[in-house]
Design an enzyme around this catalytic site. Structure first.
Site, PDB file in Angstrom:
ATOM      1  CB  CYS A   1      -1.747   8.640   3.007  1.00  0.00           C
ATOM      2  SG  CYS A   1      -1.595   6.853   3.781  1.00  0.00           S
TER       3      CYS A   1
ATOM      4  NE  ARG B   1       7.666   8.406  13.861  1.00  0.00           N
ATOM      5  CZ  ARG B   1       6.819   8.886  12.942  1.00  0.00           C
ATOM      6  NH1 ARG B   1       5.826   9.516  13.501  1.00  0.00           N
ATOM      7  NH2 ARG B   1       6.874   8.507  11.699  1.00  0.00           N
TER       8      ARG B   1
ATOM      9  N   GLY C   1       0.945  -1.279   0.054  1.00  0.00           N
ATOM     10  CA  GLY C   1       0.184  -0.077   0.071  1.00  0.00           C
ATOM     11  C   GLY C   1       0.977   1.105   0.078  1.00  0.00           C
TER      12      GLY C   1
ATOM     13  CB  SER D   1      -9.283   5.593   9.010  1.00  0.00           C
ATOM     14  OG  SER D   1      -9.113   4.851   7.709  1.00  0.00           O
TER      15      SER D   1
ATOM     16  N   GLY E   1      -2.309  10.575  10.458  1.00  0.00           N
ATOM     17  CA  GLY E   1      -1.147   9.867   9.688  1.00  0.00           C
ATOM     18  C   GLY E   1       0.097   9.682  10.217  1.00  0.00           C
TER      19      GLY E   1
END
Ligand code: XMP
Length: 495
Positions: free
Chosen positions: A313, A414, A306, A369, A404
């Site tokens: 996305c 992060r 994907g 989702s 996302g």
């Protein structure tokens, strides 16, 4: 056969097709009787072909527990700062501790210890049954929290325990069904396991039996514990992270980067294989046959497919790269068939698309989702004022964030240096969206509904099992596939 299917799906995705109903063969659409078994990897079969996405607004321990209990598996995201391995490891450990079928390291205590000592161990560990052992680790008895209720702390454990000669004890390791039979027949709530020298090697409790009955399709390891996978990334601390995750019992590692058909991935796969041998290893994402072959040749046990179909996305908008997900799955399936299972990742926005993802090549489907806003997703629930369209009244509605993993928020949280330089962050046009979604009930209900719909689809397709439907579609795609006009699509999917 596969080329016929490939011709039909070029440039197309799930909403481009309906499936023509066939003569229904199954007597019941009940998910408990229809075989949906599919491999996550060759060594990890799932009774339900569902995987929850490694996203920091989707899969932490609560989601992974529900996924495994319901027969799928969750992948704990690595959405923590580089070098900070502990939080992800704690999530994996929490899943593995949840449901011990057979406790292989039961807490021990000496007969000469006091009831006060026993209470301290029980309180500290949350364990309600201690095995009483001598200096050599041999079984002397069992002590449960009920044995010491209202008893003075100075009393000795040996005086309160149920002695060895009054216990039902099994010698040697034991498979789960046998344990269940013995406990029911002997009417015992605890069954200690010992080796030939009477040393304790395990303990089985009735609570575990109840759990097994409640979740007959659950995804469990050889010891009866729930299975869980974990994402590690491809650079930075990924090897230390992998080592720690495996130490606490992660069942599979997922090297998950946006562009899996890459030299970065090649180095990561090689390094993980070299260091951790034959650990179950998933890699991705790719969307072409070349991408799959590249990953499998370098040691991937399963491949995630994907590029850009995901609900969070924006990759296709910002880069114009990607393959429509139906085409991607068939292309990848051509290269993967007979080698590794594929995980169809992203774009399953309604339950009907789940069926197509599984028919076009996904052995399993990864969902993000679809679970957004459920009770098991991480993150705060916040109340927001919403104007009701009909009454124009303002009501307070609970929302949760879904984003996302390449959204600005997730990347900033992060500081994911392998995919974005922090200084470029705001300018880079991150490849992900952040949205608020209404908070709703348990993911368990979402899963159970999906499975019902999947079984209905198998019935409409004239098959007896998921595999049967796959084979029928591959053998004769034109019997099933109806490409849709814009008007037919509106009639089908717009409500
Ligand atoms: P769904 O459609 O189930 O898709 O929400 C989940 C998958 O989406 C991918 N993902 C992203 N892809 N930018 C992307 O291009 C992102 O920020 C992003 N976050 C998640 C991922 O493969 C996930 O499993």
């Amino acid at each position: 056969m596969m080329t016929a299917l490939l011709d039909r799906v070029r440039g197309r995705t799930f909403d481009d097709f309906l499936l023509a109903p066939q003569l229904g063969e199954i007597p019941s659409r009940n998910p408990d009787v229809i075989d949906l078994t599919s491999p996550f990897t060759a060594t990890i079969p799932l009774r339900r072909p569902l995987v929850s996405a490694n996203m920091d607004t989707v899969t932490r321990a609560p989601m992974a527990i529900v996924m495994a209990e319901e027969g799928g598996i969750g992948v704990i995201d690595r959405g923590y700062r580089p070098g900070d391995v502990g939080p992800q490891v704690a999530e994996v450990a929490a899943v593995k501790r949840t449901q011990h079928g057979i406790v292989t390291d039961p807490r021990g205590i000496a007969a000469s210890a006091t009831v006060a000592d026993a209470r301290e161990i029980m309180r500290g560990t949350g364990v309600g049954t201690l095995v009483v052992i001598d200096e050599a680790g041999r079984l002397s008895g069992l002590l449960t929290d009920r044995d010491i209720r209202f008893v003075a702390g100075t009393v000795l454990v040996g005086a309160r325990m149920t002695r060895r000669d009054r216990l039902v004890v099994h010698q040697g390791p034991m498979a789960w069904p046998e344990a269940e039979r013995v406990m029911v027949e002997a009417k015992v709530k605890k069954l200690p396991l010992v080796d030939a020298d009477d040393r304790v090697i395990g303990l089985i409790t009735a609570r575990d039996l109840v759990k097994h009955r409640e979740h007959p399709h659950a995804t469990r390891d050889a010891q009866g514990r729930l299975r869980v996978a974990a994402a590690i990334g491809a650079t930075g601390d990924f090897l230390e992270r992998a080592a720690e995750l495996l130490r606490v019992g992660a069942d599979a590692l997922v090297i998950d980067i946006a562009h899996g058909h890459s030299r970065v991935m090649e180095r990561a796969l090689t390094a993980v294989r070299a260091r951790f041998g034959d650990v179950p290893l998933v890699a991705g994402n790719v969307a072409t046959a070349e991408g799959v072959t590249f990953l499998v040749d370098r040691g991937a046990d399963a491949v995630k497919v994907g590029i850009g179909p995901g609900g969070g996305c924006t990759t296709r908008l910002t880069t114009n790269f990607g393959v429509p997900q139906a085409e991607a799955l068939v292309r990848c399936h051509v290269a993967a068939v007979g080698r590794v299972p594929l995980i169809a990742d992203g774009g399953v926005a309604r339950d009907g698309a789940l069926v197509l993802a599984l028919l076009f090549g996904g052995a399993t489907v990864m969902l993000g989702s679809a679970f957004a806003g459920t009770a098991e997703t991480p993150g705060e629930t916040v109340m927001k004022a919403v104007v009701m369209p009909e009454s124009q009244k303002i009501v307070q509605v609970p929302f949760k964030v879904f984003r996302g993993m390449a959204s600005v928020g997730a990347v900033r949280d992060r500081l994911d240096l392998e995919e974005a330089d922090t200084e470029e962050l705001d300018a880079m046009g991150a490849e992900g969206l952040e949205v608020s979604v209404p908070a709703r009930g348990s993911a368990r209900l979402v899963i159970r509904n999906m499975l019902k719909h999947l079984c209905s689809a198998i019935s409409y397709g004239g098959a007896m099992s998921l595999d049967g439907l796959r084979q029928a579609l591959t053998a004769d795609p034109d019997r099933f596939l109806i490409p849709l006009s814009a008007a037919a699509r509106t009639e089908s999917f717009r409500r």
